[in-house]
Design an enzyme around this catalytic site. Structure first.
Site, mmCIF file in Angstrom:
data_model
loop_
_atom_site.group_PDB
_atom_site.id
_atom_site.type_symbol
_atom_site.label_atom_id
_atom_site.label_comp_id
_atom_site.label_asym_id
_atom_site.label_seq_id
_atom_site.Cartn_x
_atom_site.Cartn_y
_atom_site.Cartn_z
ATOM 1 C CB ILE A 246 -0.948 -0.010 1.223
ATOM 2 C CG1 ILE A 246 -1.827 1.246 1.281
ATOM 3 C CG2 ILE A 246 -0.234 -0.213 2.535
ATOM 4 C CD1 ILE A 246 -2.898 1.198 2.407
ATOM 5 C CB SER A 247 1.220 4.207 -2.176
ATOM 6 O OG SER A 247 1.057 3.454 -3.350
#
Ligand code: SAM
Length: 226
Positions: free
Chosen positions: A65-66
């Site tokens: 997940i960024s």
């Protein structure tokens, strides 16, 4: 509100304040969206206490997940507006799609394509438990080819690093539309804002370095050999 929710809410407020003070969040709209979406519901159970640290987190299958600051930068550049139809390539956890959904709802929607079926399921579950499934459709496939049945798109968001801008995505972008995409090699990229003018001209602007997992597909990088 349960005690846990209050703790997460306070952590989220502190994170958003920090992203504002560092200049990553520039608009109230993006601040509001990131305040609303509970990032802790989009990370694996054992990483929930790190959900509001400004860092990428593993979500399985070697993907991430960024980091929140990267979500903020990309969303500010993308500038999604109410009513927009947005294509995301790389659903991952579903978090970024939910943030964009906050900005396009109630009439707009997000179509997000994920190449790894388990992650598409993970994103679908996360979106369902947070209520964003009303605005976001998760599909399994090679997003480098876009998703022609719903084209054209007002906005296209690519959340994996590409060797170049896929031609199919350029074709599926509306005149007047914007695309945000990391372009470079498998490890390091530059964030590009690609705009299609009303008369179809393509303009590209660079917005700093970034490091995404590779975009793998027909118009991206080849699958790594195992
Ligand atoms: N947007 C995600 C989020 O909010 O959690 C983070 C995305 S993660 C950095 C990149 C994702 O792109 C991975 O889940 C990866 O499997 C996916 N991906 C890579 N190549 C793809 C392709 N050709 N089509 C669709 N998804 C792809």
């Amino acid at each position: 509100m349960a005690e846990d929710d209050k703790v997460f809410r306070r952590a989220r407020e502190r994170l958003v304040e920090r992203l504002k003070s560092l200049g990553y969040i520039r608009s109230n709209r993006v601040a509001e969206a990131m305040l609303k979406v509970p990032r802790h519901e989009f990370v694996p159970e054992d990483l929930r206490d790190r959900a509001y640290v400004d860092s990428p987190l593993p979500i399985g299958r070697g993907q991430t997940i960024s980091a929140p600051h990267m979500v903020a930068i990309m969303t500010e550049l993308l500038d999604p507006r109410p009513g927009h139809k947005v294509l995301e390539v790389g659903a991952g956890s579903g978090y970024h799609a939910a943030v964009v959904a906050e900005l396009v709802k109630p009439d707009g929607r997000v179509i997000t394509v994920e190449r790894i079926p388990e992650l598409a399921d993970f994103a679908r579950n996360n979106l369902k438990k947070t209520g964003y499934d009303r605005f976001v459709k998760v599909l399994v496939g090679d997003g480098t080819k876009g998703y022609p049945p719903e084209a054209p798109y007002d906005r296209i968001l690519v959340t994996a690093g590409a060797p170049d801008v896929p031609e199919s995505l350029l074709e599926q972008l509306k005149p007047g539309g914007k695309m945000v995409i990391p372009v470079g090699d498998r490890h390091m990229q530059e964030l590009w804002l690609v705009e299609k003018t009303e008369d179809g001209e393509i303009r590209r602007r660079r917005h700093g370095g970034c490091a995404f997992v590779p975009l793998i597909g027909e118009e991206g990088f080849q699958e790594p050999e195992s």
